[in-house]
Design a protein around this motif. Structure first.
Motif, PDB file in Angstrom:
ATOM      1  N   GLY A   1     -47.781  -6.178  54.346  1.00 45.42           N
ATOM      2  CA  GLY A   1     -47.447  -7.557  54.002  1.00 45.42           C
ATOM      3  C   GLY A   1     -46.752  -8.299  55.122  1.00 45.42           C
ATOM      4  O   GLY A   1     -46.836  -9.530  55.215  1.00 45.42           O
TER       5      GLY A   1
ATOM      6  N   THR B   1     -37.608  -5.388  50.414  1.00 44.84           N
ATOM      7  CA  THR B   1     -38.259  -4.243  49.781  1.00 44.84           C
ATOM      8  C   THR B   1     -37.993  -2.980  50.589  1.00 44.84           C
ATOM      9  O   THR B   1     -37.595  -1.947  50.037  1.00 44.84           O
ATOM     10  CB  THR B   1     -39.780  -4.473  49.663  1.00 44.84           C
TER      11      THR B   1
ATOM     12  N   HIS C   1     -40.685  -8.688  51.709  1.00 44.12           N
ATOM     13  CA  HIS C   1     -41.027  -7.363  52.212  1.00 44.12           C
ATOM     14  C   HIS C   1     -39.878  -6.686  52.969  1.00 44.12           C
ATOM     15  O   HIS C   1     -39.706  -5.469  52.869  1.00 44.12           O
ATOM     16  CB  HIS C   1     -42.282  -7.432  53.067  1.00 44.12           C
TER      17      HIS C   1
ATOM     18  N   TYR D   1     -40.893  -6.721  46.261  1.00 43.51           N
ATOM     19  CA  TYR D   1     -42.279  -6.732  46.736  1.00 43.51           C
ATOM     20  C   TYR D   1     -43.077  -7.803  46.002  1.00 43.51           C
ATOM     21  O   TYR D   1     -43.834  -8.557  46.608  1.00 43.51           O
ATOM     22  CB  TYR D   1     -42.923  -5.352  46.557  1.00 43.51           C
TER      23      TYR D   1
ATOM     24  N   SER E   1     -45.375  -2.893  52.192  1.00 40.61           N
ATOM     25  CA  SER E   1     -44.524  -3.942  52.744  1.00 40.61           C
ATOM     26  C   SER E   1     -44.822  -4.175  54.221  1.00 40.61           C
ATOM     27  O   SER E   1     -44.865  -5.328  54.678  1.00 40.61           O
ATOM     28  CB  SER E   1     -43.047  -3.596  52.554  1.00 40.61           C
TER      29      SER E   1
END
Length: 195
Positions: A85, A51, A48, A43, A82
């Protein structure tokens, strides 16, 4: 320079995870700790998708049950961050709402879940919901660390920032003054925050 440190931390975490998994197995508490840490490293480097993959692996290894609920909720909040993101705010917001309800129903709500909710809400224009999450977090932190802690000061400042962003001038000033008072008590008048 920061990117290099994140990459180095990612490499070290991978090594720790591999060594711990060899020694203790894939579901051992230490292995799970390093697996979760690996998700945080991905992260931190903006990866992402990786992650989410690591968190899903963590959740599968962690298993279901009331004893793991709090850890599962915190892990799922990393997925929420995530998704945000990855510019998938609808999914992130839906999950935040679901997880807050689940945590509340099972008395598993903690300040880290509320902080994540506040971040996602604020990044997606739901500042009122962000303030409500921070207000709940403030109550928890006051109970756990006391009214005069630096954590309390920080949250008061964050709530003030949100009120300022909404044009609530008087509320913002009140929270900023409360925050400064706590910073002065915990860090002293010479600290950068209090100058």
């Amino acid at each position: 320079a920061n990117a290099g440190r994140h990459e180095e931390a990612l490499d070290v975490t991978k090594e720790l995870l591999e060594a711990t998994e060899r020694k203790h197995g894939p579901r051992h508490e230490k292995t799970l700790h390093y697996l979760f840490m690996l998700s945080e490293r991905y992260y931190g480097t903006g990866q992402h998708e990786k992650t989410i993959q690591v968190i899903e692996q963590y959740l599968e290894r962690l298993g279901e049950g009331p004893e793991t609920l709090s850890k599962r909720l915190r892990a799922r909040m990393v997925i929420v961050l995530s998704l945000n993101g990855l510019q998938r705010p609808e999914e992130a917001l839906k999950m935040v709402d679901e997880f807050l309800n689940l945590a509340t129903q099972h008395n598993a709500l903690d300040w880290s879940i509320l902080r994540t909710a506040a971040v996602v809400y604020s990044r997606n224009g739901r500042r009122g919901d962000a303030i409500a999450a921070l207000e709940k977090e403030l109550l928890m932190v006051r109970r756990q660390f006391g009214d005069e802690s630096f954590r309390t000061a920080y949250i008061l400042e964050q709530i003030g920032n949100f009120h300022a962003g909404l044009g609530h001038r008087q509320e913002a000033i009140s929270y900023f003054e409360q925050s400064l008072s706590r910073w002065q008590k915990t860090r002293g008048n010479g600290h950068a925050v209090t100058l």
